[in-house]
Every structure is written in structure tokens, then in C-alpha cells.
Write a protein that holds these residues in place. Structure first.
Motif, PDB file in Angstrom:
ATOM      1  N   VAL A  31       0.814  -1.224   0.000  1.00  0.00           N
ATOM      2  CA  VAL A  31       0.000   0.000   0.000  1.00  0.00           C
ATOM      3  C   VAL A  31       0.842   1.267   0.000  1.00  0.00           C
ATOM      4  CG1 VAL A  31      -1.991  -1.077   1.115  1.00  0.00           C
ATOM      5  CG2 VAL A  31      -0.210  -0.033   2.524  1.00  0.00           C
ATOM      6  N   ASN A  32       2.095   1.172   0.425  1.00  0.00           N
ATOM      7  CA  ASN A  32       2.959   2.358   0.434  1.00  0.00           C
ATOM      8  C   ASN A  32       3.523   2.678  -0.942  1.00  0.00           C
ATOM      9  OD1 ASN A  32       2.711   2.725   3.256  1.00  0.00           O
ATOM     10  ND2 ASN A  32       4.262   1.154   3.618  1.00  0.00           N
ATOM     11  N   THR A  33       3.342   1.758  -1.899  1.00  0.00           N
ATOM     12  CA  THR A  33       3.921   1.936  -3.235  1.00  0.00           C
ATOM     13  C   THR A  33       2.865   2.174  -4.306  1.00  0.00           C
ATOM     14  OG1 THR A  33       5.770   0.490  -2.628  1.00  0.00           O
ATOM     15  CG2 THR A  33       5.400   0.872  -4.985  1.00  0.00           C
ATOM     16  N   LEU A  34       1.780   1.418  -4.274  1.00  0.00           N
ATOM     17  CA  LEU A  34       0.776   1.504  -5.336  1.00  0.00           C
ATOM     18  C   LEU A  34      -0.087   2.754  -5.186  1.00  0.00           C
ATOM     19  CD1 LEU A  34      -0.334  -2.217  -5.696  1.00  0.00           C
ATOM     20  CD2 LEU A  34       1.476  -0.969  -6.876  1.00  0.00           C
ATOM     21  N   ALA A  37      -3.089   3.183  -2.709  1.00  0.00           N
ATOM     22  CA  ALA A  37      -2.713   3.396  -1.305  1.00  0.00           C
ATOM     23  C   ALA A  37      -3.702   2.708  -0.362  1.00  0.00           C
ATOM     24  CB  ALA A  37      -2.593   4.884  -1.015  1.00  0.00           C
ATOM     25  N   TRP A  38      -4.289   3.462   0.555  1.00  0.00           N
ATOM     26  CA  TRP A  38      -5.126   2.873   1.595  1.00  0.00           C
ATOM     27  C   TRP A  38      -6.425   2.288   1.052  1.00  0.00           C
ATOM     28  CZ3 TRP A  38      -4.881   5.981   6.826  1.00  0.00           C
ATOM     29  CH2 TRP A  38      -3.542   6.156   7.179  1.00  0.00           C
ATOM     30  N   GLU A  39      -6.795   2.632  -0.161  1.00  0.00           N
ATOM     31  CA  GLU A  39      -8.020   2.091  -0.760  1.00  0.00           C
ATOM     32  C   GLU A  39      -7.813   0.695  -1.352  1.00  0.00           C
ATOM     33  OE1 GLU A  39      -9.111   4.929  -3.692  1.00  0.00           O
ATOM     34  OE2 GLU A  39      -9.681   6.485  -2.247  1.00  0.00           O
ATOM     35  N   VAL A 299     -11.408  -1.897   5.142  1.00  0.00           N
ATOM     36  CA  VAL A 299     -10.941  -0.689   5.842  1.00  0.00           C
ATOM     37  C   VAL A 299      -9.799  -0.982   6.807  1.00  0.00           C
ATOM     38  CG1 VAL A 299     -13.161   0.486   5.628  1.00  0.00           C
ATOM     39  CG2 VAL A 299     -12.736  -0.965   7.619  1.00  0.00           C
ATOM     40  N   GLN A 300      -9.142  -2.130   6.642  1.00  0.00           N
ATOM     41  CA  GLN A 300      -8.072  -2.472   7.578  1.00  0.00           C
ATOM     42  C   GLN A 300      -6.940  -1.458   7.540  1.00  0.00           C
ATOM     43  OE1 GLN A 300      -6.355  -6.390   7.101  1.00  0.00           O
ATOM     44  NE2 GLN A 300      -5.625  -6.430   9.206  1.00  0.00           N
ATOM     45  N   TYR A 432     -17.580   7.626  -2.168  1.00  0.00           N
ATOM     46  CA  TYR A 432     -18.004   8.665  -1.240  1.00  0.00           C
ATOM     47  C   TYR A 432     -16.882   9.136  -0.315  1.00  0.00           C
ATOM     48  CZ  TYR A 432     -22.602   7.258  -2.867  1.00  0.00           C
ATOM     49  OH  TYR A 432     -23.682   6.960  -3.661  1.00  0.00           O
ATOM     50  N   GLN A 433     -15.749   8.428  -0.329  1.00  0.00           N
ATOM     51  CA  GLN A 433     -14.571   8.831   0.445  1.00  0.00           C
ATOM     52  C   GLN A 433     -14.899   9.094   1.916  1.00  0.00           C
ATOM     53  OE1 GLN A 433     -11.424   9.133  -1.076  1.00  0.00           O
ATOM     54  NE2 GLN A 433     -12.357   8.385  -2.969  1.00  0.00           N
ATOM     55  N   LEU A 434     -15.641   8.175   2.536  1.00  0.00           N
ATOM     56  CA  LEU A 434     -16.023   8.346   3.938  1.00  0.00           C
ATOM     57  C   LEU A 434     -14.864   8.090   4.890  1.00  0.00           C
ATOM     58  CD1 LEU A 434     -19.582   6.729   4.087  1.00  0.00           C
ATOM     59  CD2 LEU A 434     -18.942   9.107   3.675  1.00  0.00           C
ATOM     60  N   PHE A 435     -13.822   7.455   4.406  1.00  0.00           N
ATOM     61  CA  PHE A 435     -12.661   7.167   5.236  1.00  0.00           C
ATOM     62  C   PHE A 435     -11.479   7.984   4.727  1.00  0.00           C
ATOM     63  CE2 PHE A 435     -15.493   3.566   5.349  1.00  0.00           C
ATOM     64  CZ  PHE A 435     -15.553   3.243   6.696  1.00  0.00           C
ATOM     65  N   THR A 436     -10.730   8.539   5.658  1.00  0.00           N
ATOM     66  CA  THR A 436      -9.663   9.483   5.311  1.00  0.00           C
ATOM     67  C   THR A 436      -8.302   8.877   5.608  1.00  0.00           C
ATOM     68  OG1 THR A 436     -11.138  11.300   5.910  1.00  0.00           O
ATOM     69  CG2 THR A 436      -8.801  11.833   5.642  1.00  0.00           C
ATOM     70  N   SER A 437      -7.420   8.914   4.623  1.00  0.00           N
ATOM     71  CA  SER A 437      -6.049   8.449   4.837  1.00  0.00           C
ATOM     72  C   SER A 437      -5.217   9.583   5.429  1.00  0.00           C
ATOM     73  CB  SER A 437      -5.433   7.972   3.526  1.00  0.00           C
ATOM     74  OG  SER A 437      -5.425   9.020   2.572  1.00  0.00           O
ATOM     75  N   GLY A 438      -4.074   9.230   5.949  1.00  0.00           N
ATOM     76  CA  GLY A 438      -3.195  10.222   6.548  1.00  0.00           C
ATOM     77  C   GLY A 438      -1.757   9.997   6.165  1.00  0.00           C
ATOM     78  N   ASP A 439      -0.892  10.801   6.705  1.00  0.00           N
ATOM     79  CA  ASP A 439       0.541  10.678   6.450  1.00  0.00           C
ATOM     80  C   ASP A 439       1.242  10.624   7.788  1.00  0.00           C
ATOM     81  OD1 ASP A 439       3.342  12.347   6.041  1.00  0.00           O
ATOM     82  OD2 ASP A 439       2.870  11.019   4.359  1.00  0.00           O
TER      83      ASP A 439
END
Length: 447
Positions: A31-34, A37-39, A299-300, A432-439
Motif C-alpha cells: 500500500v505504500n507503493t501503489l 494506497a489505503w483504498e 478498511v483495515q 463517497y470517500q467516507l474514510f480518510t487516509s493520513g501521512d
């Protein structure tokens, strides 16, 4: 000769779900490369559901053209496709293409579909082949099937995960040479061995399974083939993909066997259940499979990544190990009480609710940045997978002892739950992008 056949049966079982299980435990590095990402996990759950086209076609062939489908040819084909797919994945997993103006992991998705097709189809071809052998070898086959989830998890733990560190970088603001601006970006140190090596390891596992199948086909048929019911009073098979979502297929197969007299005893009529009890049992099947094969795996990343790559790595690897461990526990400690299974389901749902809540709070979940928070999220995923895996196994036992028809409906309900869970979460995550990724370095959370 007997020991050799046991070893071959176990090695053959390794190829059943090793590829899909391997993909899930490798996600913390991928997930850190493609670009997804978190999706990425939400895409995988849907792809694996689509791959159930394989077992559907095999089942239709058996129904419409009985005796025409050569199982050994199908097994040779899918194992060969699995080996080739793992090798291709090692070379092309990080290659991207532009689709609709955005970068996507097209190669990864296509190869993953074929790997999922291989593993899903194995559920309806490997076991019928094994039933040509004496009953005692089927137990060994299921040990190998359990190891197809256990071994990738252990190897992933040995692989480790790249430690994240924050690095200062500068860039020029506008056209002014003296206007350098500094910003933090996340840099991941390499793990103990690369993702490519891990995929070659999966290819080697598939090669071992193919070699074992070839050897089993060439064994002299000196022993009488079993015509008895091979799995009386057995624990129903739980297809190993947490993780591997979409794993359950028609009838769900068989997981563990009781030894001794039970193998020669005909299947006894199971206890009678009322309509309300049967409704409750099938509700458990639908809900447990929806949660473990669709809702939560999607959503893991959002529930674990805010705590760091190590937390996600441990959650994925240990959850993969928890499934076969739960099946082993169910072999020795069977509790068919519906009240107990209901309580256990509620407990597993509680762990799942905590995981979902942390995903909804991403990128600032509870106890972020603390060792306690990391420990809780890892244990929550471990117990979520373990408790609900036990419920899946015991529900399969109850329905198998009732009738073959009940077990077929169990497989259909499991598949429906997996599909509903995956299809429900995909638009919530990706549309709907209900979940937000972070850095890791730039996310500022309130104290």
C-alpha cells in the motif's frame, strides 16, 4: 509408502489458498507503493468476489455435463496458472497505467484476479480429487490447507516491515533561488527481504503443490479406494482467506476430521432445529462472512495505518495465522450451543466495531502514537478474526450434521454475505470517500 502419501497430501493442500493469503499479509508493504494506497484492500475484496466465477463454472459443468469435466486437467491448469501469476506478480506488481486520467495498478489487479480465480476454483476441485484416496489422507490434506494461511503469515512476520522515518526535504518557492521551503515526507526503510522475493516464495509454494499433485497422480493404486462418507462428524471447512474474502464456495467443504471409529460410522441425523433456530444459524453465516470477508478487510488500512506500518503488518500477519489456529481449536473443543455461538459472535462483532470505529476516526484514532494504542488495535484484529473463524467452523458442523442440503445453503449464505459486505464497502471507501487516509509525518492530530 503411507508416510509419503501423507506428505504429498499435505503439500498438495498448501496450494489451495496460499496465493491470496500471501497477498493479504503483504499488503502493509504494497500500500505504500501503489497509487490506490489505503483504498487497495477494498479493491481486492471485490476482485476476489469476481473470481468466484471459476467455481461457478465448474459447478455448472458438473450439473449440465456430468462426467465431461476432467478434474485432473482442471487442477493441472489452475496450479500452472497460479505459478505463472506469482512469477508475473514479482515482476509487474508495481507497474501502473493511466486510466481515466489517473494512475492505477492495472497489472496488479489483473494478476490478482487470476490468482483469486486459482484459489477459489481449488475449493471445488482439490477436495473431489482427494476423495479418490482413502479417507485417512483427507485429514492430512486439510492440514496442508490450513498451513496455506499459516505459513505466509509466519514468513511475513520474518520479512518484517520497513520502519518509517520523517525526512526533511527542500524545494524552491516560485522563481526565487533564495526562497527554499522545507517540508517533511515519509520514507520507509526496506524490510528484511523485498516484496519480489515474497512473491517468488509464493510461486515456490505453488510449485510444491503442483509437484505433489503430479506424484499423487502417479502413485500405484494398490490400496482400496474409500467409498464411505469421508468426513463424518467433521468440522466444516472454512476457506482460508480472511482474509481472503470470497473464499467460501458451494458446500464449504470440510476442515478437520475425528479419528478412530467416527471415520467408519455413517453420518448420524443431526438434532432438530426450529425455524427460528435455523433462521438464527443462517443469520450468523451471513453476518460473520460479511464482516470477515467484506466489511472489515476493506478498511483495515484505515484502522491500522494511523498507528504505523508495524501495527498494520502485525494485524495482517497475525490475523492470517488466527484462522487456521481457530480451526485447530474447533477440532478439539467443539461447542455447538447456539447461545454460546451467539455470544461469541457478539464478542467478535465488538472487536470488529472497534476496528471500524478506528477506521472512521482515521487519520486520528484513539491512542494514536502510543504503544498501548498499537497493541490494542493488533489484538482487536487478532481476536476479531479468531472468534468469528471459530463461529464459521462450528456453524458448518451444525449444518453438515443436519443434511447435505443445509450445508449447500450454508455455502450460498456465506457467499451472499461476503458479496454484500464487499459491495457495500467499495463505494463507501472509493466513491463517497467516507474514510480518510493520513501521512505518518504530516498528519497533525489534536491532543
Amino acid at each position: 509408502m503411507t508416510l509419503l502419501v501423507h506428505m504429498l497430501a499435505c503439500a498438495f493442500g498448501l496450494g489451495s489458498w496460499v496465493a491470496v493469503n500471501g497477498l493479504w499479509v503483504e499488503l502493509p508493504l504494497i500500500v505504500n507503493t501503489l497509487p490506490e494506497a489505503w483504498e487497495l484492500p477494498s479493491y481486492l475484496t471485490v476482485i476476489i468476489q469476481l473470481a468466484n466465477l471459476g467455481p461457478l463454472l465448474v459447478t455448472l459443468m458438473h450439473k449440465l455435463c456430468p462426467g465431461r469435466l476432467k478434474e485432473h486437467v482442471v487442477i493441472y491448469s489452475i496450479l500452472s496458472i497460479g505459478i505463472l501469476s506469482c512469477i508475473l506478480l514479482a515482476f509487474f506488481w508495481d507497474k501502473t497505467t493511466i486510466v481515466a486520467g489517473a494512475s492505477h495498478s492495472t497489472a496488479f489487479f489483473i494478476i490478482t484476479f487470476f490468482l483469486s480465480l486459482v484459489d477459489c476454483t481449488s475449493s471445488v476441485t482439490f477436495l473431489p480429487f482427494m476423495m479418490q484416496l482413502p479417507a485417512k489422507y483427507v485429514t492430512t490434506y486439510f492440514i496442508g490447507e490450513g498451513l496455506s494461511g499459516f505459513i505466509p503469515g509466519i514468513v511475513a512476520l520474518a520479512q518484517g516491515v520497513g520502519i518509517a522515518k520523517c525526512v526533511n526535504s527542500s524545494h524552491t518557492a516560485g522563481n526565487h533561488t533564495d526562497g527554499n521551503m522545507w517540508s517533511l515526507h515519509t520514507e520507509y526503510l526496506p524490510p528484511n527481504f523485498s516484496t519480489e522475493v515474497f512473491f517468488f516464495f509464493l510461486a515456490a509454494m505453488m510449485c510444491i503443490s503442483l509437484a505433489a499433485f503430479v506424484a499423487l497422480n502417479r502413485l500405484p493404486r494398490t490400496c482400496e479406494m474409500s467409498t464411505e462418507n469421508l468426513v463424518p462428524d467433521s468440522v466444516a471447512s472454512v476457506c482460508s482467506g480472511l482474509d481472503n474474502p470470497g473464499a467460501e464456495t458451494d458446500g464449504e467443504g470440510v476442515k478437520c476430521h475425528r479419528e478412530g471409529a467416527a471415520q467408519s460410522r455413517p453420518l448420524l441425523a443431526g438434532p432438530k432445529h426450529s425455524v427460528y433456530q435455523l433462521t438464527f444459524i443462517y443469520f450468523l453465516v451471513v453476518w460473520v462472512n460479511a464482516a470477515t470477508n467484506g466489511l472489515l478487510p476493506s478498511v483495515q488500512t484505515y484502522s491500522c495505518m494511523p498507528y504505523g506500518n508495524l501495527a498494520y503488518h502485525l494485524s495482517a500477519a497475525l490475523a492470517s495465522v488466527a484462522n487456521p489456529v481457530a480451526c485447530t481449536i474447533a477440532m478439539f473443543f467443539q461447542n455447538r450451543s447456539l447461545a454460546f455461538l451467539g455470544v461469541l459472535t457478539a464478542l467478535g462483532t465488538g472487536f470488529g466495531s472497534y476496528n471500524m470505529a478506528m477506521a472512521a476516526m482515521s487519520p486520528c484514532p484513539l491512542l494514536q502514537g502510543s504503544a498501548v494504542g498499537e497493541m490494542i488495535i493488533v489484538l482487536s484484529w487478532l481476536f476479531f478474526t479468531g472468534t468469528l473463524s471459530y463461529v464459521k467452523v462450528m456453524v458448518g458442523v451444525i449444518l453438515r450434521d443436519r443434511s447435505h442440503s443445509a450445508l449447500v445453503w450454508c455455502g450460498a449464505a456465506a457467499q451472499m454475505g461476503s458479496l454484500v459486505g464487499s459491495v457495500t464497502m467499495f463505494p463507501l471507501v472509493n466513491v463517497y470517500q467516507l474514510f480518510t487516509s493520513g501521512d505518518f509525518c504530516n498528519t497533525k492530530c489534536p491532543l
